[in-house]
Design an enzyme around this catalytic site. Structure first.
Site, short mmCIF file in Angstrom:
data_model
loop_
_atom_site.label_atom_id
_atom_site.label_comp_id
_atom_site.label_asym_id
_atom_site.label_seq_id
_atom_site.Cartn_x
_atom_site.Cartn_y
_atom_site.Cartn_z
N ASP A 148 0.72 -1.20 0.00
CA ASP A 148 0.30 0.02 -0.18
C ASP A 148 0.78 1.26 -0.04
OD1 ASP A 148 -2.35 -1.19 0.04
OD2 ASP A 148 -2.41 -1.59 2.17
N TYR B 167 6.69 -10.02 6.75
CA TYR B 167 6.56 -8.32 7.06
C TYR B 167 7.35 -8.26 8.18
CZ TYR B 167 3.30 -7.59 3.10
OH TYR B 167 2.61 -7.45 1.92
#
Length: 276
Positions: A52, A110
């Site tokens: 994003d 992540y």
């Protein structure tokens, strides 16, 4: 036609995200502009993940098909020469035509980076998230461990998430203490929209003493995002590793882990958030 696999990294601070948009700066937009110029026609790239706006990638992959006879090192040189300073191509290889970056991805890692200080540091802007409060790292560690396993993460993803199943398997979820603060590291079969940032926001609340680790089982069972309303900023989030090999995933997390195959999802738009 030859299928080309490209390994890249990028600083996401000045991008609207990976995915191409009608207007604005995107990672996909830069690569497709380069490929269109080289092929004299549009060429679509297929990423292993869609980050994003403001999210970084230490490791990211995409593939594309070409009929150009260009050596791998020349692909790397041509792309890097045309790219801005906040994107870099690390490696280019040729793969079989049945390989797919999305469907052959069996896991992702992540990392979310936090720095702690009495004052905000402008030189950490867009790279780490600032938290001035003292955090209880042990409590955060206990909470992070509760996410390991297979769960429905409806309570820990964006309400805009539109997928058939919100069940994901987490192989690793832990806190690392750093010189400047702490990092949250999580590895899973896939991630829903804003899932890592929602989990991070909850862990910060645990660190501040506002939430408890023993709430997590109930929250997962409730499948209600209203119970976990906050989302951590994008700037501290990094896509750190992409597993394109079952062997590597098993090497890191044990041979008995459950591997999630995605080949059968190739024609289903319902699972688009597996790219997260």
């Amino acid at each position: 036609m030859q299928r080309v696999l490209v390994k890249i990294s990028y600083h996401g601070g000045q991008f609207l995200g990976f995915q191409i948009q009608n207007q604005g700066r995107t990672v996909q937009g830069y690569f497709e502009k380069i490929l269109k110029r080289m092929h004299k026609q549009p060429v679509r790239i297929h990423p292993s993940s869609r980050t994003d706006r403001g999210v970084h990638a230490k490791v990211q992959y995409f593939h594309f098909d070409t009929d150009l006879n260009i050596a791998s090192e020349q692909w790397q040189y041509a792309m890097n020469r045309a790219l801005p300073d906040d994107i870099y191509v690390h490696d280019v290889t040729f793969v079989s035509e049945d390989f797919h970056c999305r469907y052959d991805c069996v896991g992702k890692t992540y990392r979310y980076a936090i720095y702690q200080s009495a004052h905000r540091d402008p030189f950490q802007a867009q790279l780490k998230t600032f938290v001035s409060d003292r955090l209880d790292v042990e409590a955060m560690q206990q909470a992070a461990a509760q996410f390991i396993g297979t769960h429905d993460f409806t309570s820990f993803c964006s309400q805009k998430t539109e997928v058939h199943s919100k069940e994901r398997t987490i192989y690793e979820s832990r806190i690392e203490v750093t010189a400047e603060g702490l990092d949250f590291v999580i590895t899973g079969s896939g991630f829903l929209y804003n899932m890592v940032r929602v989990i991070m926001a909850f862990l910060i609340e645990v660190g501040k003493g506002k939430r408890r680790a023993d709430e997590i089982a109930e929250l997962l069972e409730a499948k209600d995002r209203n119970r976990v309303p906050h989302t951590a900023p994008a700037e501290g989030l990094y896509l750190e590793k992409v597993y394109l090999s079952e062997d590597k995933l098993k090497e890191d997390f044990g041979s008995n882990i459950r591997i999630h195959y995605k080949k059968s999802l190739q024609n289903s738009s319902k699972h688009i958030d597996n790219l997260r």
